[in-house]
Design an enzyme around this catalytic site. Structure first.
Site, PDB file in Angstrom:
ATOM      1  N   THR A 153       0.863  -1.189   0.000  1.00  0.00           N
ATOM      2  CA  THR A 153       0.000   0.000   0.000  1.00  0.00           C
ATOM      3  C   THR A 153       0.894   1.232   0.000  1.00  0.00           C
ATOM      4  OG1 THR A 153      -1.778  -1.086   1.211  1.00  0.00           O
ATOM      5  CG2 THR A 153      -1.600   1.288   1.515  1.00  0.00           C
ATOM      6  N   GLY A 163     -10.948  -2.041   3.099  1.00  0.00           N
ATOM      7  CA  GLY A 163     -10.048  -1.914   4.252  1.00  0.00           C
ATOM      8  C   GLY A 163     -10.069  -0.520   4.851  1.00  0.00           C
ATOM      9  N   ASP A 164      -9.009  -0.187   5.554  1.00  0.00           N
ATOM     10  CA  ASP A 164      -8.916   1.097   6.258  1.00  0.00           C
ATOM     11  C   ASP A 164      -8.493   2.251   5.339  1.00  0.00           C
ATOM     12  OD1 ASP A 164      -6.422  -0.335   6.036  1.00  0.00           O
ATOM     13  OD2 ASP A 164      -5.520   1.251   7.244  1.00  0.00           O
ATOM     14  N   THR A 204      -0.708   1.811   7.112  1.00  0.00           N
ATOM     15  CA  THR A 204      -0.631   0.604   6.290  1.00  0.00           C
ATOM     16  C   THR A 204      -0.550  -0.608   7.200  1.00  0.00           C
ATOM     17  OG1 THR A 204       0.684  -0.645   4.686  1.00  0.00           O
ATOM     18  CG2 THR A 204       1.891   0.922   6.058  1.00  0.00           C
ATOM     19  N   GLY A 205      -1.261  -1.672   6.809  1.00  0.00           N
ATOM     20  CA  GLY A 205      -1.250  -2.874   7.637  1.00  0.00           C
ATOM     21  C   GLY A 205      -2.573  -3.610   7.530  1.00  0.00           C
TER      22      GLY A 205
HETATM   23  N1  ASP Z   1      -4.314  -1.454   4.950  1.00  0.00           N
HETATM   24  C1  ASP Z   1      -4.559  -2.083   3.695  1.00  0.00           C
HETATM   25  C2  ASP Z   1      -5.874  -2.804   3.753  1.00  0.00           C
HETATM   26  O1  ASP Z   1      -6.160  -3.445   4.748  1.00  0.00           O
HETATM   27  C3  ASP Z   1      -3.503  -3.075   3.304  1.00  0.00           C
HETATM   28  C4  ASP Z   1      -2.070  -2.689   3.590  1.00  0.00           C
HETATM   29  O2  ASP Z   1      -1.803  -1.569   3.998  1.00  0.00           O
HETATM   30  O3  ASP Z   1      -1.175  -3.552   3.395  1.00  0.00           O
HETATM   31  O4  ASP Z   1      -6.599  -2.807   2.790  1.00  0.00           O
END
Ligand code: ASP
Length: 326
Positions: free
Chosen positions: A193, A223-224, A244-245
């Site tokens: 991301t 997602g977030d 991110t996560g």
């Molecule tokens: N946060 C992003 C999601 O959950 C994915 C990521 O940042 O790796 O869609």
């Protein structure tokens, strides 16, 4: 009596001098502009990303930050710098955003993005779009040219097309690497991301995030990243944050807004607030990931509780860094 008046005046003048000196120092230390970017966090190790690949990622991060820095140096706004820097990362297949977006369980690419400016708390976002080449630009158009904050799916694509943005055939998003990740999701996925936070010369803050979401996501999962307050937040009173996560945790813990709220209501510094949320609250909850943040005084924080986070920053003072692992 004369003596007392003289002493009081002396103390008064002395305090004035000390205070104005401090004030000047703060101004001197505050950078004119700051830009921070991330290219995703994850638990990949040094062995999963070899040295050649690490160098390639670092080169792309440096190129991206250079785009934003040039805009800021020439007096461009924080919002413009966020959009154009993220556009570059979206066009780069290495990252899980735009061109390099991961695949859903049923073999599609569904992209999410959001942007927010801290001067007036305006924001825009798109979720689950399949054909918008640069979702962060669509998010910006939502912010600037609609009365809404978050548009999704086909409606968001229709709006983006009406706004003159680039609409592409879904095959544009096919990359071998991401397709293989879906076929073998047990293999360590490289996440990716992207996000950008900026303090510009005018003292304004902005944050943006763009993603393909999580590999193998189902049922129109969002997602977030397009959720204001979770993956993205900016407020001139405090800071700008892009996360991110594992998105579900970032939504439940309203991560980006929580960092801002801890600064606003508890008077924590940027590093105290972001560290508390990423390295304590999220760790206790089992939420893997990190964030980048810049505060109104140009301080930078880039905490992550995973093995790595692609990240870089530059300040007008010349201070800069590009890093992947801890
Ligand atoms: N946060 C992003 C999601 O959950 C994915 C990521 O940042 O790796 O869609």
């Amino acid at each position: 009596m004369k003596n007392i008046i003289l002493r009081i005046s002396f103390i008064f003048i002395l305090s004035f001098l000390v205070l104005s000196c401090n004030h000047k120092n703060e101004d001197v230390n505050k950078p004119e502009y700051v830009i921070v970017i991330h290219g995703g966090a994850g638990n990949a190790s040094n062995r999963d990303i070899n040295e050649e690949q690490q160098a390639e990622y670092k080169e792309k991060l440096s190129e991206a930050i250079h785009i934003g820095e040039t805009i800021l140096k020439n007096g461009g706004t924080c919002t413009e710098a966020v959009e154009k820097t993220i556009n570059f990362l979206e066009d780069c297949p290495l990252f899980n955003a735009g061109k390099g977006a991961v695949f859903t369980n049923d073999g599609h690419n569904e992209l999410d993005a959001s942007i927010m400016q801290g001067s007036d708390l305006t924001a825009g976002a798109v979720a689950g779009v399949r054909d918008v080449k640069n979702p962060i630009s669509a998010a910006l158009k939502v912010m600037l040219n609609s009365e809404h904050v978050l548009l999704s799916g086909k409606g968001a694509s229709k709006f983006a097309s009406e706004q003159g943005l680039n609409i592409v055939d879904s095959s544009y998003f096919f990359t071998e690497d991401r397709w293989n990740s879906l076929q073998n999701i047990l293999k360590v996925d490289k996440h990716g991301t992207v996000g950008c936070v900026v303090l510009d010369k005018y003292g304004n803050l902005a944050a943006g995030t763009s993603t393909g979401g999580m590999t193998n996501k189902k049922y129109g999962r969002i997602g977030d990243s397009p959720i204001i307050g979770a993956g993205t937040y900016a407020n001139n009173k405090t800071c700008a944050v892009s996360a991110t996560g594992h998105g579900e945790f970032f939504i439940r813990y309203t991560v980006a807004h929580d960092i801002s709220a801890l600064m606003e209501y508890k008077n924590l510094s940027l590093s105290e607030a972001s560290d508390l949320v990423i390295n304590k609250k999220l760790v206790e909850a089992g939420g893997v990931g990190g964030c980048i943040a810049v505060d109104k005084n140009g301080n930078v924080s880039m905490p992550f509780n995973s093995n790595m986070m692609f990240r870089a920053y530059v300040k007008s003072t010349g201070e800069k860094a590009v890093a992947i692992f801890k």
